[in-house]
Design a protein around this motif. Sequence first.
Motif, PDB file in Angstrom:
ATOM      1  N   GLY A 173       0.244   0.697  -1.983  1.00 51.33           N
ATOM      2  CA  GLY A 173       1.893   0.236  -1.949  1.00 51.33           C
ATOM      3  C   GLY A 173       2.102   0.367  -0.431  1.00 51.33           C
ATOM      4  O   GLY A 173       1.375   0.796   0.470  1.00 51.33           O
ATOM      5  N   GLY A 174       3.524   0.203  -0.209  1.00 53.55           N
ATOM      6  CA  GLY A 174       3.992   0.223   1.158  1.00 53.55           C
ATOM      7  C   GLY A 174       4.637   1.325   1.631  1.00 53.55           C
ATOM      8  O   GLY A 174       5.048   1.614   2.748  1.00 53.55           O
ATOM      9  N   VAL A 178       5.004  -7.125   7.938  1.00 52.16           N
ATOM     10  CA  VAL A 178       4.159  -6.173   8.782  1.00 52.16           C
ATOM     11  C   VAL A 178       3.115  -5.398   8.097  1.00 52.16           C
ATOM     12  O   VAL A 178       3.405  -4.874   7.082  1.00 52.16           O
ATOM     13  CB  VAL A 178       5.076  -5.094   9.665  1.00 52.16           C
ATOM     14  N   SER A 179       1.878  -5.350   8.568  1.00 54.77           N
ATOM     15  CA  SER A 179       0.724  -4.597   8.127  1.00 54.77           C
ATOM     16  C   SER A 179       0.410  -3.595   9.158  1.00 54.77           C
ATOM     17  O   SER A 179       0.527  -3.595  10.277  1.00 54.77           O
ATOM     18  CB  SER A 179      -0.408  -5.619   7.900  1.00 54.77           C
ATOM     19  N   ILE A 180       0.115  -2.538   8.598  1.00 49.19           N
ATOM     20  CA  ILE A 180      -0.382  -1.384   9.216  1.00 49.19           C
ATOM     21  C   ILE A 180      -1.833  -1.245   9.583  1.00 49.19           C
ATOM     22  O   ILE A 180      -2.583  -0.514  10.304  1.00 49.19           O
ATOM     23  CB  ILE A 180      -0.161   0.099   8.861  1.00 49.19           C
ATOM     24  N   GLY A 181      -2.476  -2.438   9.020  1.00 48.08           N
ATOM     25  CA  GLY A 181      -4.033  -2.643   9.325  1.00 48.08           C
ATOM     26  C   GLY A 181      -4.611  -3.594   8.342  1.00 48.08           C
ATOM     27  O   GLY A 181      -3.917  -3.721   7.251  1.00 48.08           O
ATOM     28  N   PRO A 207      -0.043  -6.206   3.292  1.00 49.87           N
ATOM     29  CA  PRO A 207      -1.335  -6.094   3.974  1.00 49.87           C
ATOM     30  C   PRO A 207      -1.446  -7.381   4.923  1.00 49.87           C
ATOM     31  O   PRO A 207      -2.307  -7.398   5.689  1.00 49.87           O
ATOM     32  CB  PRO A 207      -2.437  -6.260   3.059  1.00 49.87           C
ATOM     33  N   PRO A 243       2.476   2.703   4.652  1.00 50.60           N
ATOM     34  CA  PRO A 243       2.845   1.929   5.907  1.00 50.60           C
ATOM     35  C   PRO A 243       4.325   2.101   6.297  1.00 50.60           C
ATOM     36  O   PRO A 243       4.491   2.234   7.505  1.00 50.60           O
ATOM     37  CB  PRO A 243       2.452   0.537   5.289  1.00 50.60           C
ATOM     38  N   TYR A 274      -6.335  -3.758   5.772  1.00 46.02           N
ATOM     39  CA  TYR A 274      -7.183  -3.216   4.651  1.00 46.02           C
ATOM     40  C   TYR A 274      -5.912  -2.876   3.480  1.00 46.02           C
ATOM     41  O   TYR A 274      -4.708  -2.968   3.852  1.00 46.02           O
ATOM     42  CB  TYR A 274      -7.602  -1.772   4.627  1.00 46.02           C
ATOM     43  N   VAL A 275      -6.255  -2.816   2.298  1.00 47.15           N
ATOM     44  CA  VAL A 275      -5.373  -2.997   1.319  1.00 47.15           C
ATOM     45  C   VAL A 275      -5.103  -1.521   0.592  1.00 47.15           C
ATOM     46  O   VAL A 275      -5.848  -0.795   0.203  1.00 47.15           O
ATOM     47  CB  VAL A 275      -5.466  -3.975   0.098  1.00 47.15           C
TER      48      VAL A 275
HETATM   49  N1  ADE Z   1       0.577  -2.729   1.541  1.00 53.04           N
HETATM   50  C1  ADE Z   1      -0.535  -2.488   1.095  1.00 53.04           C
HETATM   51  N2  ADE Z   1      -1.416  -2.415   2.046  1.00 53.04           N
HETATM   52  C2  ADE Z   1      -0.798  -2.565   3.230  1.00 53.04           C
HETATM   53  C3  ADE Z   1      -0.883  -2.549   4.635  1.00 53.04           C
HETATM   54  N3  ADE Z   1      -2.332  -2.434   4.923  1.00 53.04           N
HETATM   55  N4  ADE Z   1      -0.102  -2.589   5.478  1.00 53.04           N
HETATM   56  C4  ADE Z   1       1.243  -2.848   5.020  1.00 53.04           C
HETATM   57  N5  ADE Z   1       1.609  -2.712   3.796  1.00 53.04           N
HETATM   58  C5  ADE Z   1       0.805  -2.824   2.790  1.00 53.04           C
END
Ligand code: ADE
Length: 216
Positions: free
Chosen positions: A138-139, A129-132, A87, A142, A134-135
């Motif tokens: 798991g990955g 890398v995060s997709i946004g 995240p 994403p 927010y949490v």
């Molecule tokens: N794992 C948990 N939240 C994620 C997020 N927002 N982006 C990437 N990995 C994550």
Amino acid sequence: MQLDVFTLIPDAFAWIRERRPVAAVLGAELDLRVFNYRDTTPLSARQVDDEPYGGGPGMVLRVDVVAAAFDAVYGGVPEHRVVALTPGGRQLHQELVEELAAEPALTLLSARFEGFDQRILDHLCSDEVSIGPYVLSGGEIPALAVVDAVARRLPGALTEGSGEVESFSAALGGGLEYPHYTRPAEFRGWSVPEVLLSGDHARIEGWRRERVRALT
Ligand code: ADE
């Protein structure tokens, strides 16, 4: 591209193989492999995670487990880019997607719950890398987003020309795409903009450029 995903939920990646764009490029531009950390863990009872040092909730993916998975698949730490989905990572955007899609090989790492032992990120990965902001739990979601976004940039993934003018592409100056309409031309009094029915391609182009400008 050789695209490898390491996960505790390999099933999560089953459906995406059967659907465009991934299905269109599999076996040609894309080789997608999915590995389960549990299959190569050096620990007993297929253990992969552990309690955090210093206490606290949740379980943390172990560095020795990821290192063993890399040893089994690559014979060590891969030289190509290894992206951990976290995240707090660099936010995924179309430019980064294009960059990743240009790599000959790419590895994605996903973890559940509290995530990765920091040493995985420090020593076994090149990118986070995060997709946004927010949490997620798991990955996997994403990682699926990255697989889809990257696959659709590979040659042959999309029908001719369709990827060139989509939202965020260079053809649109990184902006949003113009709105689309299809039949019926009128529904419940909601009509399609007259210009799109005119058959006047220059006017249509002008209208689309104007909509992109207004939306961006
Ligand atoms: N794992 C948990 N939240 C994620 C997020 N927002 N982006 C990437 N990995 C994550």
